[in-house]
Write an enzyme that holds these catalytic residues in place. Sequence first.
Site, PDB file in Angstrom:
ATOM      1  CG  HIS A   1      -1.790   1.194   1.369  1.00 11.83           C
ATOM      2  ND1 HIS A   1      -3.130   1.180   1.083  1.00 11.83           N
ATOM      3  CD2 HIS A   1      -1.511   2.457   1.747  1.00 11.83           C
ATOM      4  CE1 HIS A   1      -3.638   2.390   1.269  1.00 11.83           C
ATOM      5  NE2 HIS A   1      -2.677   3.187   1.696  1.00 11.83           N
ATOM      6  CD  GLU A   2       1.450   3.574   3.671  1.00 16.05           C
ATOM      7  OE1 GLU A   2       1.629   4.644   3.054  1.00 16.05           O
ATOM      8  OE2 GLU A   2       0.393   3.328   4.293  1.00 16.05           O
TER       9      GLU A   2
ATOM     10  CG  HIS B   1       0.459   8.860  -7.040  1.00 16.70           C
ATOM     11  ND1 HIS B   1      -0.650   9.204  -6.311  1.00 16.70           N
ATOM     12  CD2 HIS B   1       0.294   9.433  -8.252  1.00 16.70           C
ATOM     13  CE1 HIS B   1      -1.446   9.950  -7.062  1.00 16.70           C
ATOM     14  NE2 HIS B   1      -0.904  10.105  -8.245  1.00 16.70           N
TER      15      HIS B   1
ATOM     16  CG  HIS C   1       0.240   6.243  -0.799  1.00 19.21           C
ATOM     17  ND1 HIS C   1      -0.791   6.899  -1.418  1.00 19.21           N
ATOM     18  CD2 HIS C   1      -0.293   5.666   0.312  1.00 19.21           C
ATOM     19  CE1 HIS C   1      -1.914   6.712  -0.710  1.00 19.21           C
ATOM     20  NE2 HIS C   1      -1.633   5.964   0.333  1.00 19.21           N
TER      21      HIS C   1
HETATM   22 ZN   LIG Z   1      -2.939   5.267   1.914  1.00 16.10          ZN
END
Ligand SMILES: [Zn+2]
Length: 677
Positions: free
Chosen positions: A469-470, A476, A473
């Site tokens: 998940h991290e 991105h 990010h």
């Molecule tokens: Zn998040």
Amino acid sequence: MDMSENNPLLRPSDAPFGAPEFDKISKDDYMPAFEEAIRMAKEEVDAIASNPEAPDFANTIEALEYSGQALSRVEGIFFNLLEADGDEKMQQIAEEVSPKLTEYSLYVSMNGPLFERVKAVKENPGSLDATRRKLLDETYRSFVRSGAGLPEEKRAEFGKLMEQLSLEELRFSNNLLAATNAFEMVLTDEADLDGLPDYVREAAAEAAREKGREGWLFNLEFPSFGPFMKYSARRDLREKMWKAYNSRALGGDNDNTALISGIVGMRMKMANMLGYETYADFALEPRMAKTRGTVEDFLRKLTDPALPVARKEISELEAYARQNGFGDSLQPWDFSYWAEKRKKELYDIDDQLLKPYFRLEKCINAVFGLATRLYGITFEQRHDIPVYHEDVRVYEVKDENGDHLALFYADFFPRDTKRGGAWMTEFRGQYMQGGKDFRPFISIVTNFSKPAAGKPSLLTHGELETFLHEFGHSLHGMLSRGTYPSMCGTNVARDFVELPSQIMENWAYEPEYLDTFARHYETGETLPAEYIKKIMAAKNYLSAYYHIRQLQFGIIDMAWHTLTAVPEEGVEAFEKRVLGPFATLPAIEGTAVCPSFSHIFSGGYSAGYYSYKWAEVLEADAFSMFSENGIFDRRTAASFRSNILEKGSSEEESVLYKNFRGHDPAPEALLRKLGII
Ligand SMILES: [Zn+2]
């Protein structure tokens, strides 16, 4: 000597890539750096506001966008270290500096001459490409939304209202904290602990000892309340705990109901003053959803098909309870208890069983390897880049053609100076200026258990998911190819920002991916297929019930924030009337969710709770493209990269999404993923 030549936070860095010189920064550097950076930023803003030339995009909007860079740099370093390596001294600096930062942001947003120039450009923009046009609109909008466009005599009233509102929001969370702390249940007869596992008993005994009490102490904090509701075989005590938890701040000494009416009324008034019909209209304007009609329609599409399924799940759970000696109808305080029992029976799988297969070092290679497989990017550890703690590792990230893309900092292990949880952050975001591409410095911070002597660090399956998940990010941030800082990387609408992160979690459930790295750290054996099956099956256990539960929060949030008058019926009655049609378990007199719903009454989620589900729909719909084309498909990945990951918010998020997926986000994709349709 000029301070900016002296201070390692202000002078140009000598480290490779101009990376922050953590090895040279001392805590005494922060306060002078903040003061100097704020002074410089004000000077830059003054120069824009008093520019004798006629206002245009370049000398006003663009100049403002690039102002205050030294301040952003200092903030980027200080606030990240406050979270990841903050001690008392750092806390003191934070307290000292926050009023100064608030003062600076008001200096910009309430600057009359500056706003006049922004307004002049807005009225007469000249020819601008789409990205510049968007930056202009957003800059103008942010001034208007903070009250800069109000007539002089209204501006003071608006400022007072905002001040009052934030005070009431703070009182809401203080009341909730006091109400949570006001309850405790001390048990002195061991028979009352029936059903509780050892670790829960030990924690309760410790909690009692700390307070100088005999026996076992339970309270309403989650680590105590959650396991009690799950495991206690004593229905009467579960009822007592549940009722205490769900009546926090509803009447009594720490009543939040009057505050709710006050907060809702003030938000309504603020929105009205700015020309919006309701607070939701105001709050949704900068988001991907844009209008309350879209959000209400969205919530309905997710609720209607799921509600009967959720009710069926509850009646099945009740039937299961009855088969096991339960003789009543299922009440809210029975749910967790029976749900846990049945889960254990259906999918007996726990963290300890899986952990040996997820060695941290293997997981790091696998997570990086996934990015290499999808996007062709590579990671090389560097030892010549300064770090703020010896546990931090730095990697240079390169594109497929060898071009430098980013620095990636990874700070995995817990320590006293780090807050709990996991997050991605940046010391510098990507942007372009004067034709030069400033590549980003991205960081992830987690609390994975540190290797013990002779043993490797092992992750739970949930931790692997968090890591992915991290890391999503981070991609991105690292792959960003934008121009204006406020539109680059993760600077996107709040209901869009979790797409790149949540989509990555899907790979943690793909046998084809797990097979590439999940090996027992001692025997080398691959993760057994039956474990994978269980992980996948357990994932959708009671999924419609939990889905409806989240939607209920979103529905009550929208109900409060689409009002045009504060209801007279009172908080509990309002809540029961709104949520009645979506109930899955009996409603209990004297309890309510709203008085403890800090997300919307004191956090940043007012008229925004829906965004959790919104992001789930985006990622389910987006990932279905990978499912269709293959989870390692380079073409799909390239499209996700060029349409989403590189774009920041340089275009409307709804357009970016459609460019990737070919259609608007489809709620059915989530319903399908959850096994509801
Ligand atoms: Zn998040």
